[in-house]
Design a protein around this motif. Structure first.
Motif, PDB file in Angstrom:
ATOM      1  N   TRP A   1     -65.786 -30.517  61.927  1.00  0.00           N
ATOM      2  CA  TRP A   1     -64.457 -30.088  62.359  1.00  0.00           C
ATOM      3  C   TRP A   1     -63.593 -29.758  61.147  1.00  0.00           C
ATOM      4  CZ3 TRP A   1     -60.009 -33.766  62.446  1.00  0.00           C
ATOM      5  CH2 TRP A   1     -58.832 -33.151  62.904  1.00  0.00           C
ATOM      6  N   ARG A   2     -63.732 -30.565  60.082  1.00  0.00           N
ATOM      7  CA  ARG A   2     -62.853 -30.440  58.923  1.00  0.00           C
ATOM      8  C   ARG A   2     -63.440 -29.601  57.798  1.00  0.00           C
ATOM      9  NH1 ARG A   2     -57.725 -31.581  59.499  1.00  0.00           N
ATOM     10  NH2 ARG A   2     -57.400 -32.992  57.780  1.00  0.00           N
ATOM     11  N   SER A   3     -64.749 -29.284  57.864  1.00  0.00           N
ATOM     12  CA  SER A   3     -65.373 -28.607  56.731  1.00  0.00           C
ATOM     13  C   SER A   3     -66.598 -27.820  57.187  1.00  0.00           C
ATOM     14  CB  SER A   3     -65.797 -29.639  55.677  1.00  0.00           C
ATOM     15  OG  SER A   3     -66.875 -30.434  56.169  1.00  0.00           O
ATOM     16  N   ASP A   4     -67.130 -27.045  56.281  1.00  0.00           N
ATOM     17  CA  ASP A   4     -68.409 -26.365  56.482  1.00  0.00           C
ATOM     18  C   ASP A   4     -69.455 -27.264  55.838  1.00  0.00           C
ATOM     19  OD1 ASP A   4     -70.524 -24.629  56.752  1.00  0.00           O
ATOM     20  OD2 ASP A   4     -69.910 -23.306  55.127  1.00  0.00           O
ATOM     21  N   ALA A   5     -69.924 -28.250  56.606  1.00  0.00           N
ATOM     22  CA  ALA A   5     -70.803 -29.285  56.055  1.00  0.00           C
ATOM     23  C   ALA A   5     -72.215 -28.757  55.874  1.00  0.00           C
ATOM     24  CB  ALA A   5     -70.810 -30.501  56.981  1.00  0.00           C
ATOM     25  N   LYS A   6     -72.770 -28.974  54.686  1.00  0.00           N
ATOM     26  CA  LYS A   6     -74.156 -28.572  54.426  1.00  0.00           C
ATOM     27  C   LYS A   6     -74.741 -29.451  53.337  1.00  0.00           C
ATOM     28  CE  LYS A   6     -72.936 -24.977  51.108  1.00  0.00           C
ATOM     29  NZ  LYS A   6     -71.840 -24.069  51.200  1.00  0.00           N
ATOM     30  N   ILE A   7     -76.068 -29.521  53.321  1.00  0.00           N
ATOM     31  CA  ILE A   7     -76.766 -30.217  52.244  1.00  0.00           C
ATOM     32  C   ILE A   7     -76.978 -29.197  51.133  1.00  0.00           C
ATOM     33  CG2 ILE A   7     -78.897 -31.388  51.562  1.00  0.00           C
ATOM     34  CD1 ILE A   7     -79.061 -32.481  54.438  1.00  0.00           C
ATOM     35  N   ALA A   8     -76.276 -29.374  50.007  1.00  0.00           N
ATOM     36  CA  ALA A   8     -76.310 -28.394  48.921  1.00  0.00           C
ATOM     37  C   ALA A   8     -77.574 -28.516  48.078  1.00  0.00           C
ATOM     38  CB  ALA A   8     -75.081 -28.551  48.037  1.00  0.00           C
ATOM     39  N   MET A   9     -78.057 -29.733  47.899  1.00  0.00           N
ATOM     40  CA  MET A   9     -79.284 -29.959  47.130  1.00  0.00           C
ATOM     41  C   MET A   9     -79.777 -31.369  47.393  1.00  0.00           C
ATOM     42  SD  MET A   9     -77.742 -30.428  43.247  1.00  0.00           S
ATOM     43  CE  MET A   9     -79.281 -30.910  42.496  1.00  0.00           C
ATOM     44  N   LYS A  10     -81.051 -31.584  47.115  1.00  0.00           N
ATOM     45  CA  LYS A  10     -81.638 -32.906  47.250  1.00  0.00           C
ATOM     46  C   LYS A  10     -81.930 -33.456  45.862  1.00  0.00           C
ATOM     47  CE  LYS A  10     -83.676 -31.801  51.734  1.00  0.00           C
ATOM     48  NZ  LYS A  10     -84.915 -31.702  52.535  1.00  0.00           N
ATOM     49  N   VAL A  11     -81.635 -34.729  45.673  1.00  0.00           N
ATOM     50  CA  VAL A  11     -81.874 -35.397  44.399  1.00  0.00           C
ATOM     51  C   VAL A  11     -82.926 -36.475  44.653  1.00  0.00           C
ATOM     52  CG1 VAL A  11     -80.858 -36.737  42.524  1.00  0.00           C
ATOM     53  CG2 VAL A  11     -79.499 -34.958  43.657  1.00  0.00           C
ATOM     54  N   HIS A  12     -84.070 -36.360  43.991  1.00  0.00           N
ATOM     55  CA  HIS A  12     -85.151 -37.313  44.202  1.00  0.00           C
ATOM     56  C   HIS A  12     -84.749 -38.687  43.673  1.00  0.00           C
ATOM     57  CE1 HIS A  12     -89.160 -39.183  43.896  1.00  0.00           C
ATOM     58  NE2 HIS A  12     -89.453 -38.358  44.903  1.00  0.00           N
TER      59      HIS A  12
END
Length: 199
Positions: free
Chosen positions: A179-190
């Motif tokens: 609702w408040r943002s364009d939520a996404k997973i930008a990168m994965k950190v092992h």
């Protein structure tokens, strides 16, 4: 073009010199890979002269990357053992960093960092979700006071944030975040990138 950024000692040396073993009670897991940290600090976009806010900088790994990107950073650190290492960064980046010794849960990020700040943090495990909910729901204003949130969570929490309606992970965090943002997973950190390596 010559690199005019200050020469800093390796993070491992800083941690050893100041005796900064990660505290399990504070949910600390340090990131030491400077290239990875620079990639994380680049996610919000250009930070030159932009206000930024960091929670739990610890020995200052991500802090360095944010400062190298040119941000005017306010960092809140609860672990007093880390303050001398952060004071060294304040000296290395004059006028760019202000460190607050205190609990992020009791700190008014908006008042400290100002309108349009980029919140960037490797959030301590035990306070990550409450902080996110607070930033997303603050005053229920039509528009958030911050420009972006670049936050590291455990994968299962990140999946709950970006979950789609009808999926197993969909719930309050997904509704509020989307609702408040364009939520996404930008990168994965092992997990191998963290010290100590989380389970």
């Amino acid at each position: 073009m010559a690199d005019t950024r200050p020469a800093l000692p390796p993070l491992r040396d800083v941690i050893a010199r100041h005796g900064l073993a990660a505290s399990k009670a504070l949910g600390q897991n340090f990131l030491l890979d400077e290239q990875l940290l620079d990639r994380i600090a680049a996610i919000p976009g250009p930070l030159r002269d932009a206000p930024a806010f960091e929670v739990g900088p610890g020995p200052g790994g991500l802090t360095r990357a944010i400062l190298r990107a040119g941000a005017k950073l306010v960092a809140v650190e609860r672990d007093r053992r880390c303050l001398p290492a952060l004071a060294e960064l304040e000296e290395a980046f004059p006028g760019q960093l202000r460190v607050i010794s205190g609990d992020a849960m009791a700190t008014d990020a908006h008042a400290e960092a100002g309108d349009g700040a980029h919140i960037i943090a490797n959030l301590p495990y035990n306070v990550g979700t409450p902080l996110l909910v607070g930033w997303l729901s603050a005053q229920w204003a039509p528009l958030p006071w911050w420009s972006s949130l670049t936050l590291m969570f455990q994968m299962e929490v990140a999946e709950r944030i970006v979950a789609k309606a009808g999926s197993d992970h969909y719930g309050r965090l997904a509704v509020l975040s989307q609702w408040r943002s364009d939520a996404k997973i930008a990168m994965k950190v092992h997990r191998s990138a963290f010290t100590p390596r989380p389970r």
